[in-house]
Design an enzyme around this catalytic site. Structure first.
Site, PDB file in Angstrom:
ATOM      1  N   ARG A  26       0.842  -1.136  -0.031  1.00 39.46           N
ATOM      2  CA  ARG A  26       0.150  -0.008  -0.030  1.00 39.46           C
ATOM      3  C   ARG A  26       0.853   1.210  -0.053  1.00 39.46           C
ATOM      4  O   ARG A  26       1.842   1.188   0.811  1.00 39.46           O
ATOM      5  CB  ARG A  26      -0.923  -0.120   1.164  1.00 39.46           C
ATOM      6  CG  ARG A  26      -1.656   1.409   1.411  1.00 39.46           C
ATOM      7  CD  ARG A  26      -2.602   1.535   2.391  1.00 39.46           C
ATOM      8  NE  ARG A  26      -3.855   0.646   1.776  1.00 39.46           N
ATOM      9  CZ  ARG A  26      -4.937   0.744   2.368  1.00 39.46           C
ATOM     10  NH1 ARG A  26      -5.231   1.463   3.510  1.00 39.46           N
ATOM     11  NH2 ARG A  26      -5.959  -0.011   1.788  1.00 39.46           N
TER      12      ARG A  26
ATOM     13  N   HIS B  24      -7.290   0.883  -6.390  1.00 39.35           N
ATOM     14  CA  HIS B  24      -7.613  -0.042  -5.362  1.00 39.35           C
ATOM     15  C   HIS B  24      -8.181  -1.171  -5.689  1.00 39.35           C
ATOM     16  O   HIS B  24      -9.398  -1.528  -5.389  1.00 39.35           O
ATOM     17  CB  HIS B  24      -8.484   0.700  -4.260  1.00 39.35           C
ATOM     18  CG  HIS B  24      -8.519   0.069  -2.751  1.00 39.35           C
ATOM     19  ND1 HIS B  24      -7.529  -0.911  -2.546  1.00 39.35           N
ATOM     20  CD2 HIS B  24      -8.937   0.603  -1.806  1.00 39.35           C
ATOM     21  CE1 HIS B  24      -7.716  -1.246  -1.444  1.00 39.35           C
ATOM     22  NE2 HIS B  24      -8.708  -0.338  -0.883  1.00 39.35           N
TER      23      HIS B  24
ATOM     24  N   GLN C 206     -10.189  -3.681  -3.385  1.00 39.20           N
ATOM     25  CA  GLN C 206     -11.271  -3.383  -2.916  1.00 39.20           C
ATOM     26  C   GLN C 206     -12.672  -3.737  -3.735  1.00 39.20           C
ATOM     27  O   GLN C 206     -13.740  -4.189  -3.571  1.00 39.20           O
ATOM     28  CB  GLN C 206     -11.429  -1.767  -2.736  1.00 39.20           C
ATOM     29  CG  GLN C 206     -12.668  -1.283  -2.332  1.00 39.20           C
ATOM     30  CD  GLN C 206     -13.223  -1.673  -0.635  1.00 39.20           C
ATOM     31  OE1 GLN C 206     -12.077  -1.618   0.115  1.00 39.20           O
ATOM     32  NE2 GLN C 206     -14.178  -2.177  -0.636  1.00 39.20           N
TER      33      GLN C 206
ATOM     34  N   ASP D   4     -16.950   7.554  -1.643  1.00 38.12           N
ATOM     35  CA  ASP D   4     -15.792   7.373  -0.688  1.00 38.12           C
ATOM     36  C   ASP D   4     -15.584   8.544  -0.074  1.00 38.12           C
ATOM     37  O   ASP D   4     -16.132   9.404  -0.269  1.00 38.12           O
ATOM     38  CB  ASP D   4     -14.663   7.043  -1.735  1.00 38.12           C
ATOM     39  CG  ASP D   4     -13.309   6.317  -0.854  1.00 38.12           C
ATOM     40  OD1 ASP D   4     -13.420   6.112   0.403  1.00 38.12           O
ATOM     41  OD2 ASP D   4     -12.390   6.241  -1.636  1.00 38.12           O
TER      42      ASP D   4
ATOM     43  N   CYS E 244     -16.289   1.872   0.691  1.00 38.95           N
ATOM     44  CA  CYS E 244     -15.069   0.801   1.008  1.00 38.95           C
ATOM     45  C   CYS E 244     -14.524   0.993   2.317  1.00 38.95           C
ATOM     46  O   CYS E 244     -14.023   0.145   2.927  1.00 38.95           O
ATOM     47  CB  CYS E 244     -14.151   1.177  -0.047  1.00 38.95           C
ATOM     48  SG  CYS E 244     -13.274   2.776  -0.027  1.00 38.95           S
TER      49      CYS E 244
ATOM     50  N   ARG F   7     -13.748  -8.317   2.102  1.00 39.40           N
ATOM     51  CA  ARG F   7     -12.531  -8.134   1.695  1.00 39.40           C
ATOM     52  C   ARG F   7     -11.655  -9.393   2.057  1.00 39.40           C
ATOM     53  O   ARG F   7     -10.844  -9.769   1.406  1.00 39.40           O
ATOM     54  CB  ARG F   7     -11.958  -7.018   2.554  1.00 39.40           C
ATOM     55  CG  ARG F   7     -12.494  -5.536   2.309  1.00 39.40           C
ATOM     56  CD  ARG F   7     -12.140  -5.019   0.856  1.00 39.40           C
ATOM     57  NE  ARG F   7     -10.733  -5.044   0.624  1.00 39.40           N
ATOM     58  CZ  ARG F   7      -9.812  -4.182   0.914  1.00 39.40           C
ATOM     59  NH1 ARG F   7     -10.301  -3.116   1.609  1.00 39.40           N
ATOM     60  NH2 ARG F   7      -8.557  -4.265   0.547  1.00 39.40           N
TER      61      ARG F   7
END
Ligand code: CP
Length: 300
Positions: free
Chosen positions: A101, A128, A131, A219, A258, A286
């Site tokens: 990340r 991402h 996700q 988001d 998310c 996830r």
């Protein structure tokens, strides 16, 4: 030696490969006892904070028979100037896969170009993809095949929105983005969508984006990579997903986020905590999606 099977961006793989990953994720969720990662080790590099990605990858590795090593951005020699290329070469001699990340997508690509083991994108400033695997899985559990459906995004055209654009092409759904002109998804992502026949539309009017949607997604307004930008709050306030905006979608529309969420900013508490919200299933998925991704990259 064959090339490692990286998981860098949804646009890099065809729909059939992504579908195989989801099928495996669903099988693990249903109780498949297979442990395809017995004896394997995943190194996880976090240059930025994480709750879901960190914990779901670690639990997924353990439940599939493997182990993890977690490295913060502060504790590798990259901090003192060692290149990501050399880091990739060295880690490849110790571990079976690397997840990173980072605040800079170029670091991911440098790592992947020089690694002899699979590299997984655990979020960058540009995308991402892990996700999205959980998001598509969650949608399909609730509403059936996502192909042909309409998914609406309302808010900042950020890295998660870019992965939704990639997903629209690979899973064959319509993706409508509601955002201010200043916060559209990156031009290269929109150009890629057009070149790849993705049905992606961008609207200044959030109601136009959300109209007739089977799912509404948002988001945070200021992503981890962006730093504080209070002016963005004024820009994005009309795109907040509140009960009035949800009412523009189909009556059975679900709400996805998310996480982490900022109630009262990008989403009203009444929506994220309301009956249309599936965010806790999404967070759980996830874990199952990471298993599918890990098994695809590493397993049989
Ligand atoms: N959605 C997501 O990636 O969560 P974390 O930042 O907690 O990993």
């Amino acid at each position: 030696m064959s090339a490692p099977r990286h998981f860098l961006d949804l646009k890099d793989y065809d729909g059939a490969a992504l579908r195989r990953i989801l099928d495996r994720a669903l099988a693990f969720k249903a109780g498949d006892p297979d442990r395809p990662l017995e004896g394997k080790t995943l190194a996880m590099i976090f240059e930025q904070p994480s709750t879901r990605t960190r914990v779901s990858f670690e639990v997924a590795m353990r439940q599939l028979g493997g182990h993890v090593i977690v490295l913060s951005g502060q504790e590798t020699q990259v901090k003192r100037g060692e290149s990501w290329a050399d880091t990739a070469r060295v880690l490849s001699r110790y571990v079976d896969a690397i997840m990173i990340r980072t605040d800079n997508h170029d670091k991911l690509t440098e790592l992947a170009a020089n690694a002899e083991v699979p590299v997984i994108n655990g979020l960058t400033d540009r995308s991402h993809p892990c996700q999205l695997m959980a998001d598509v899985m969650t949608f399909e559990e609730r509403r059936g095949a996502i192909a042909g459906k309409r998914i609406a995004w309302s808010g900042d055209g950020n890295n998660v929105a870019t992965s939704w654009i990639h997903a629209a092409a690979r899973f064959d759904f319509d993706f409508a983005v509601g955002c201010p002109p200043e916060r559209r998804p990156p031009a290269d992502a929109l150009a890629w969508a057009e070149a790849n026949g993705a049905r992606v539309s961008v609207h200044d009017d959030p109601a136009a984006a959300v109209s007739d949607a089977h799912a509404v997604v948002t988001d945070v307004w200021v992503s981890m990579n962006d730093g504080g930008e209070s002016s963005r709050h004024n820009l994005l306030a009309p795109y907040r997903v509140d009960e009035r905006l949800m009412a523009e979608a189909r009556p059975d529309a679900i709400f996805l986020h998310c996480l982490p969420a900022h109630r009262g900013e990008e989403v009203a508490g009444a929506v994220i905590d309301g009956p249309q919200s599936v965010v806790w299933d999404e967070a759980e998925n996830r874990l199952h999606a990471q298993k599918g991704i890990l098994a695809w990259c590493l397993g049989r």
